[in-house]
Design a protein around this motif. Structure first.
Motif, PDB file in Angstrom:
ATOM      1  N   GLN A  40      -2.889  -3.081  -2.639  1.00 49.80           N
ATOM      2  CA  GLN A  40      -4.006  -2.179  -2.352  1.00 49.80           C
ATOM      3  C   GLN A  40      -3.885  -0.891  -3.157  1.00 49.80           C
ATOM      4  O   GLN A  40      -4.871  -0.367  -3.668  1.00 49.80           O
ATOM      5  N   ASN A  41      -2.670  -0.384  -3.255  1.00 53.43           N
ATOM      6  CA  ASN A  41      -2.410   0.850  -3.992  1.00 53.43           C
ATOM      7  C   ASN A  41      -0.903   0.956  -4.215  1.00 53.43           C
ATOM      8  O   ASN A  41      -0.137   0.850  -3.257  1.00 53.43           O
ATOM      9  N   GLY A  49      -7.862   9.601 -11.196  1.00 50.50           N
ATOM     10  CA  GLY A  49      -8.477   8.567 -10.374  1.00 50.50           C
ATOM     11  C   GLY A  49      -9.908   8.815  -9.980  1.00 50.50           C
ATOM     12  O   GLY A  49     -10.507   8.013  -9.263  1.00 50.50           O
ATOM     13  N   TYR A  96      -1.416   7.857   1.653  1.00 51.81           N
ATOM     14  CA  TYR A  96      -1.562   9.259   1.304  1.00 51.81           C
ATOM     15  C   TYR A  96      -1.026  10.134   2.423  1.00 51.81           C
ATOM     16  O   TYR A  96      -0.877   9.705   3.553  1.00 51.81           O
ATOM     17  N   GLU A 121      -9.467   5.216   2.285  1.00 51.83           N
ATOM     18  CA  GLU A 121      -8.726   4.150   1.615  1.00 51.83           C
ATOM     19  C   GLU A 121      -7.691   3.539   2.553  1.00 51.83           C
ATOM     20  O   GLU A 121      -7.560   2.309   2.650  1.00 51.83           O
ATOM     21  N   HIS A 164       0.833  -1.206   0.000  1.00 48.49           N
ATOM     22  CA  HIS A 164       0.000   0.000   0.000  1.00 48.49           C
ATOM     23  C   HIS A 164       0.860   1.245   0.000  1.00 48.49           C
ATOM     24  O   HIS A 164       1.815   1.364   0.757  1.00 48.49           O
ATOM     25  N   ASN A 165       0.498   2.194  -0.873  1.00 53.82           N
ATOM     26  CA  ASN A 165       1.106   3.523  -0.902  1.00 53.82           C
ATOM     27  C   ASN A 165       0.181   4.468  -0.152  1.00 53.82           C
ATOM     28  O   ASN A 165      -0.925   4.759  -0.607  1.00 53.82           O
ATOM     29  N   THR A 213      -7.790  -0.329   4.144  1.00 58.67           N
ATOM     30  CA  THR A 213      -6.667  -1.237   3.957  1.00 58.67           C
ATOM     31  C   THR A 213      -6.187  -1.791   5.290  1.00 58.67           C
ATOM     32  O   THR A 213      -5.931  -2.997   5.430  1.00 58.67           O
ATOM     33  N   GLN A 268      -5.203  -7.366  -6.981  1.00 60.62           N
ATOM     34  CA  GLN A 268      -5.164  -5.905  -6.912  1.00 60.62           C
ATOM     35  C   GLN A 268      -6.553  -5.373  -6.592  1.00 60.62           C
ATOM     36  O   GLN A 268      -7.521  -5.645  -7.310  1.00 60.62           O
ATOM     37  N   ARG A 294      -7.755   5.073 -10.927  1.00 59.54           N
ATOM     38  CA  ARG A 294      -6.459   5.523 -11.436  1.00 59.54           C
ATOM     39  C   ARG A 294      -6.031   4.795 -12.707  1.00 59.54           C
ATOM     40  O   ARG A 294      -5.419   5.399 -13.599  1.00 59.54           O
ATOM     41  N   ARG A 331      -9.270   0.660  -5.655  1.00 56.56           N
ATOM     42  CA  ARG A 331      -9.938   1.553  -4.710  1.00 56.56           C
ATOM     43  C   ARG A 331     -10.272   2.910  -5.315  1.00 56.56           C
ATOM     44  O   ARG A 331     -10.965   3.720  -4.697  1.00 56.56           O
ATOM     45  N   ASN A 332      -9.753   3.174  -6.494  1.00 58.43           N
ATOM     46  CA  ASN A 332     -10.138   4.363  -7.244  1.00 58.43           C
ATOM     47  C   ASN A 332     -10.065   4.007  -8.728  1.00 58.43           C
ATOM     48  O   ASN A 332      -9.919   2.836  -9.073  1.00 58.43           O
TER      49      ASN A 332
END
Length: 388
Positions: A81-82, A116, A10, A16, A7-8, A20, A104, A110, A107-108
């Motif tokens: 997740q991202n 996104g 924010y 999000e 996960h990246n 996660t 994968q 993108r 969640r948006n």
């Protein structure tokens, strides 16, 4: 089962990130081993543009980290997740090089829209939907209102489409709603590789009283979340209704101005989750005025868990979640008069609220509990593992 969750994060923690973390906690609570690999957008400011561009397209660092993790700890599933922007799709390749299947969660939007959201200039925008090269997103500087950053994003998408990364390196995609699934199918993705699994609320916060006599908004104070629609609707109410607004974001000045002008509007800023749940449970109704295609509507499901009905835009996934007349009401998107009419309809028929509260809680219990979600996630993992 051992899962590597990627996960990246924010800079501003949001739904999000919370979803996660909740999923990882749920997996652990059911006896699975969960390793976490995450990066944070707080690092973006420290990278020069060339480094950021190359990392967004292919992060050698992330590739090596994931490869090493998989070699050190034999893993059954890599669940991304991202990956945007610091981790990159290179982690798919790292997993495949070690023979580990990849899931994968989308969640948006993108992977089919550079920003996104399918939202720009205060309106829904599908200019990049189905385009192999998403050049409109560059022309309109859709990502962070920055043409260079948008060009990097569009380049990442185009190069990985050319490499068929989404086709060959990911076994199953998860969307949070049927609406989001359909958007990816419209973009040309194979429908047999996209499974719907909604978010959930864990732990169960319990039912509230609903006796506070106020409406509640919880979320980011931004244009796409419909704060302008909300404020304009409250200015058009014939009968004042107390409104509490919880959240932070770029529209804080407008919210503050509205709270100063209208005494029945109160801005509470950010609040810890236990306090938010208490506010939800005591609220008469939650307002969800989004103007973009929400992929889900976590706040609405949290309100259902508290037994609180929702008045929502008839748009995107949130329209899928809220059944008009049963778990809440729906209004015409971006129309403050329509929202005001639905608020007035609800307060003029208070006898309907107890049944709506029961139905909202029943909806949560039927679809959005942790254990139901775990069984769905386990089935997805088993499906992936059974593939030859």
């Amino acid at each position: 089962m051992r899962i590597l969750s990627i996960h990246n994060n924010y800079q501003i923690r949001g739904g999000e990130d919370e979803s996660t973390q909740a999923e990882a906690n749920l997996l652990k609570a059911n006896g699975n081993q969960v390793d976490i690999y995450q990066d944070s957008n707080e690092r973006v400011a420290s990278l020069n543009q060339v480094h950021l561009a190359s990392t967004t397209i292919w992060s050698t660092e992330a590739y090596q980290i994931v490869k090493q993790k998989l070699r050190t700890h034999p893993t059954d599933i890599v669940h991304v997740q991202n990956f945007f922007p610091l981790i990159s799709p290179s982690v798919y390749y790292a997993a495949k090089s070690e023979g580990v299947p990849v899931v994968q969660t989308l969640r948006n939007y993108r992977l089919i829209c550079p920003n996104g959201l399918f939202f720009r200039s205060d309106r829904i925008c599908e200019d990049c939907l189905g385009k192999f090269v998403p050049y409109p997103g560059v022309i309109h500087a859709c990502y962070r209102e920055n043409r260079a950053a948008s060009a990097i994003t569009a380049t990442m998408l185009t190069l990985h489409r050319m490499a068929r990364t989404w086709v060959n390196q990911v076994d199953i995609f998860i969307t949070l709603s049927q609406f989001a699934r359909q958007k990816f199918i419209e973009a040309g993705w194979s429908e047999d590789r996209i499974i719907v699994k909604p978010n959930f609320v864990y732990p169960d916060p319990g039912v509230g009283s609903g006796e506070g006599g106020y409406a509640l908004f919880v979320g980011r104070l931004s244009v796409e979340k419909g704060l302008d629609v909300l404020i304009d609707a409250w200015q058009n109410l014939r009968q004042p209704v107390p409104l509490k607004i919880v959240g932070d974001g770029p529209l804080v000045p407008r919210v503050q101005a509205a709270a100063e002008k209208l005494p029945h509007i109160q801005w509470l800023g950010r609040r810890p989750l236990p306090e938010v749940y208490k506010l939800m449970g005591e609220a008469m109704v939650l307002i969800f005025p989004s103007k973009w295609y929400e992929t889900f509507g976590r706040v609405a499901v949290e309100a259902f868990a508290k037994g609180t009905p929702v008045i929502a835009s008839n748009l995107g996934a949130i329209a899928e979640l809220v059944e008009d007349g049963r778990t809440g009401l729906r209004f015409k998107p971006s129309d403050p008069i329509s929202l005001a009419e639905q608020v007035e309809s609800l307060i003029s028929h208070p006898e309907k609220l107890p049944q709506m509260r029961r139905e909202a809680r029943a909806e949560f219990e039927a679809k959005y509990t942790a254990q139901q979600n775990y069984e769905q996630l386990k089935s997805i993992y088993q499906l992936v593992l059974s593939k030859p």
